[in-house]
Design an enzyme around this catalytic site. Structure first.
Site, mmCIF file in Angstrom:
data_model
loop_
_atom_site.group_PDB
_atom_site.id
_atom_site.type_symbol
_atom_site.label_atom_id
_atom_site.label_comp_id
_atom_site.label_asym_id
_atom_site.label_seq_id
_atom_site.Cartn_x
_atom_site.Cartn_y
_atom_site.Cartn_z
ATOM 1 C CD GLU A 32 6.357 -3.572 -5.048
ATOM 2 O OE1 GLU A 32 6.705 -2.035 -5.242
ATOM 3 O OE2 GLU A 32 7.238 -4.020 -5.455
ATOM 4 C CG HIS A 68 2.029 0.298 -13.689
ATOM 5 N ND1 HIS A 68 2.922 -0.021 -14.561
ATOM 6 C CD2 HIS A 68 2.481 1.413 -12.794
ATOM 7 C CE1 HIS A 68 4.015 0.331 -14.093
ATOM 8 N NE2 HIS A 68 4.633 0.909 -12.367
#
Length: 720
Positions: free
Chosen positions: A454, A524
């Protein structure tokens, strides 16, 4: 007994040295240019330290004295359309690139003409925080940018600019040029995750970017050989199949030769390179004292490096070859010193105490403090804005995720600058949720599946946007991953417009999925709204239905500010009113939607909780205005709609799903109270999730988040 076979690295790793023959055969103009520009940089840095000693440089003065040879040697093969970026210690590279841009490859010792003087003046002004600087004084010593010269910005975060360089390189390759990017960083950055992630991404995509490692032997006071088991830092290239050169950075000609080979490799389309230059900063991390004054280097070590001074080496060869004599070089040195003092004196005056001080007229206007945090949205002038209630095109009940897929594909079809990137976006028939299904069919070459990195791909997208030739749409598979890429998102992308003076643009879009209630657990499931909206440079949009998604994404992509588009997984399979074949309208920045009207209460929400609020209102029969915010960031909140409703109802309930600790509603409640206290008849009420992050257990996960039942309970409590 096991059989052993020695493996060989796939990429070459070379130690390059300049020979006496190289010095004899070097073009005279090259040697004079290297010497002249190195001396300009040395004198400039000495003057900066002089000003710092007088207290006239606010903040650190990261001197590059001793490292000039690496800068001029590496930039000499570059053109103006080649890009560079660097670290907090980047005056020398910035100046070398700027000198190359304004002076080119003119013969003889470089002339201190008006263009060069302007570079010196504006760079010095920026370092001192003055209005004439390249960033109008905002960037100072550590954030130097002059896009016209291809100097794309130095960076105060160790390794922070490296991923952006990959984005510059991607744009250069895609637009069909043979231009390259060089990203400069020190030995300390070699162990940073984002740097290593970018090595891998650049190699996998064969990007024309050179990772130039200034191995100055110390990360502040920590020696390289105590920070890594392999102090030959260019060895990192072997693990990523990147050709690598190691060179004596105190030898400018050797650096020039190594860099020329690396640049030729990249211009030929062969992918990235690494050049490690062994250099030495003569002074401490910042300021005018040597490292020995702080006890981490010896005077003998410092003397041994000074004995190999790059300017002395160049000077000796220039005199030996009869290209200039000592008197000519002395006059050259005196000219730059005199010029720098003239420039400095134009900014300075004597104070009442007899000490030098900066003239009031040289400072930026304090009213400039927030200008350029974000743009003025003039790029959206002429937009066709639509709302579902007045939309003239065909509408139907459609799945939310299908509208996402349609509008992404449409933007790829109509705008060659749009690029989609992220993990698995090019696979699984449309990524993990189907969002890119039609995009893959429309423009597969601009749907880029990335490694799991990321930091690297967010920074790469940021570089694409800062360069401006692409309008990237990056995807985080889950919103929690913004913590993984926090440096690139918050320190780099969000701050870039303001930090470099407010004149550039950063047309960057990040799509991010919220997945509370799906059983994916604590890492998440977060709602990042409360955290994202702490960054003033980011605009944040939160669509609650497919029609709005199309219009809001279109606006985000047309905007020159970075925009985060939040999506809730609960909405993907839901159906709602959506366009059938017109995906080109927009919804204005800063315009909320009133989903229900009533007299007793103002309910404010966003994303999937808008639907839960509607269910709760139907169940309880409470008469309320329901405001769907759509835009969440401070600059884009629709205060007209909020104020009109609060003046009517005099009571407020803010509804969100996520944890109370990262709550968006807490900040919103505070602002409503500050603005509208006189119209409130009761404290602002809130519905949020619990304190804990959602966990895997279905029962505990449900207890951690808010849904219709929590809103219903709050409405009943408020209506009693």
């Amino acid at each position: 007994m096991a059989a052993h076979e020695s493996l060989v690295a796939g990429a070459p790793w070379i130690r390059l040295r300049a020979t006496p023959e190289d010095w004899d055969e070097a073009e005279p103009d090259l040697l004079l240019r290297l010497l002249g520009r190195a001396q300009w940089i040395r004198s400039f840095e000495e003057y900066v330290l002089e000003l710092a000693g007088l207290g006239l440089v606010h903040g650190p003065a990261h001197s590059s004295i001793g490292q000039e040879g690496g800068a001029v040697g590496s930039i000499s093969p570059l053109r103006s359309d080649d890009f560079v970026n660097g670290s907090h210690r980047g005056h020398h590279q910035f100046l070398a690139k700027a000198f190359g841009h304004v002076a080119g490859n003119a013969g003889g010792l470089p002339a201190l003409d008006d263009d060069v003087r302007t570079v010196l003046r504006r760079t010095l002004a920026e370092i001192c925080g003055l209005a004439e600087g390249y960033g109008s004084g905002r960037g100072g010593s550590m954030h130097l940018q002059w896009r016209e010269a291809g100097a794309m910005g130095t960076n105060a975060i160790v390794g922070g600019g490296v991923p952006q360089a990959a984005g510059f390189a991607w744009n250069q390759r895609r637009t069909g040029t043979d231009a390259v990017t060089v990203t400069y960083f020190g030995d300390g950055a070699v162990n940073i995750g984002s740097v290593l992630e970018t090595f891998n991404l650049a190699a996998a995509w064969r990007l024309p970017v050179c990772f130039f490692i200034e191995n100055n032997q110390y990360a502040v006071s920590t020696p390289v050989d105590t920070a890594t088991a392999e102090p030959r830092l260019s060895a990192r290239g072997l693990g990523f199949n990147i050709p690598s050169w190691q060179v004596d950075g105190m030898d400018p000609l050797a650096v020039h030769l190594a860099m020329s080979e690396a640049v030729a490799h990249m211009r030929a389309g062969n992918g990235p390179t690494i050049v490690e230059a062994e250099v030495y900063r003569y002074f401490h991390q910042n300021g005018p004292y040597p490292g020995s004054a702080f006890g981490y280097r010896t005077k003998e070590e410092e003397r041994s490096w000074r004995d190999r001074d790059p300017i002395d080496l160049l000077r000796a060869h220039v005199i030996r070859r009869g290209l200039a004599d000592d008197d000519r070089l002395k006059a050259f040195d005196e000219e730059i010193t005199r010029t720098l003092h003239e420039i400095g004196d134009s900014f300075l005056e004597d104070g009442p105490d007899g000490k030098r001080r900066i003239k009031e007229s040289a400072w930026p206007d304090p009213a400039f403090v927030d200008v350029g945090v974000r743009g003025d949205l003039s790029e959206l002038d002429g937009s066709r804005y639509e709302e579902a209630e007045t939309f003239g095109g065909a509408l139907d009940q459609r799945r939310f995720i299908d509208a996402v897929s349609d509008v992404l594909a449409r933007r790829l079809e109509t705008d060659e600058r749009v690029v989609v990137l992220g993990e698995d976006v090019d696979r699984l028939k449309g990524g993990t949720n189907g969002a890119t299904r039609k995009a893959i069919e429309t423009a597969p070459e601009r749907v880029l599946g990335t490694p799991i990195s990321e930091n690297a791909f967010t920074g790469l997208a940021g570089g694409m946007a800062i360069d401006g030739r692409s309008r990237p749409i990056a995807e985080f598979m889950y919103a929690d991953f913004m913590w993984v890429a926090a440096d690139q998102l918050f320190n780099q992308v969000a701050k870039a417009r303001h930090m470099f003076g407010g004149t550039g643009s950063v047309p960057f879009v990040l799509r991010s999925k919220l997945a509370a209630g799906t059983g994916y657990g604590s890492q998440h499931s977060m709602d990042p709204s409360g955290v994202l909206t702490t960054a003033p440079g980011l605009r944040v949009v939160a669509p609650s239905n497919p029609f709005d998604y199309v219009g809001l994404l279109n606006t985000a992509l047309a905007c020159d500010d970075p925009v985060v588009v939040l999506e809730h997984v609960d909405l993907y399979a839901s159906t709602g009113t959506a366009p059938v074949d017109d995906f080109d309208y927009r919804i204005p920045v800063g315009k909320a939607a009133l989903r229900r009207t009533g007299d007793d209460l103002t309910v404010i929400s966003y994303l999937s909780m808008v639907g839960h609020c509607l269910e709760a209102l139907d169940e309880t029969g409470v008469s309320a205005d329901l405001i769907d915010l759509r835009w969440l960031d401070r600059a884009s909140l629709d205060w007209d709609t909020i104020e009109t409703s609060v003046r009517k109802t005099n009571r407020v309930l803010i509804v969100e799903q996520g944890a109370i600790g990262t709550s968006y509603g807490g900040r919103l409640a505070d602002e409503i109270q500050r603005r509208l206290f006189d119209w409130l008849d009761a404290p602002i009420e809130r519905v949020t999730g619990g304190e804990a992050s959602p966990s895997i257990s279905k029962v505990l996960e449900r207890a951690a988040i808010a849904r219709t039942e929590e809103v219903t309970a709050a409405l009943r409590r408020l209506s009693d």
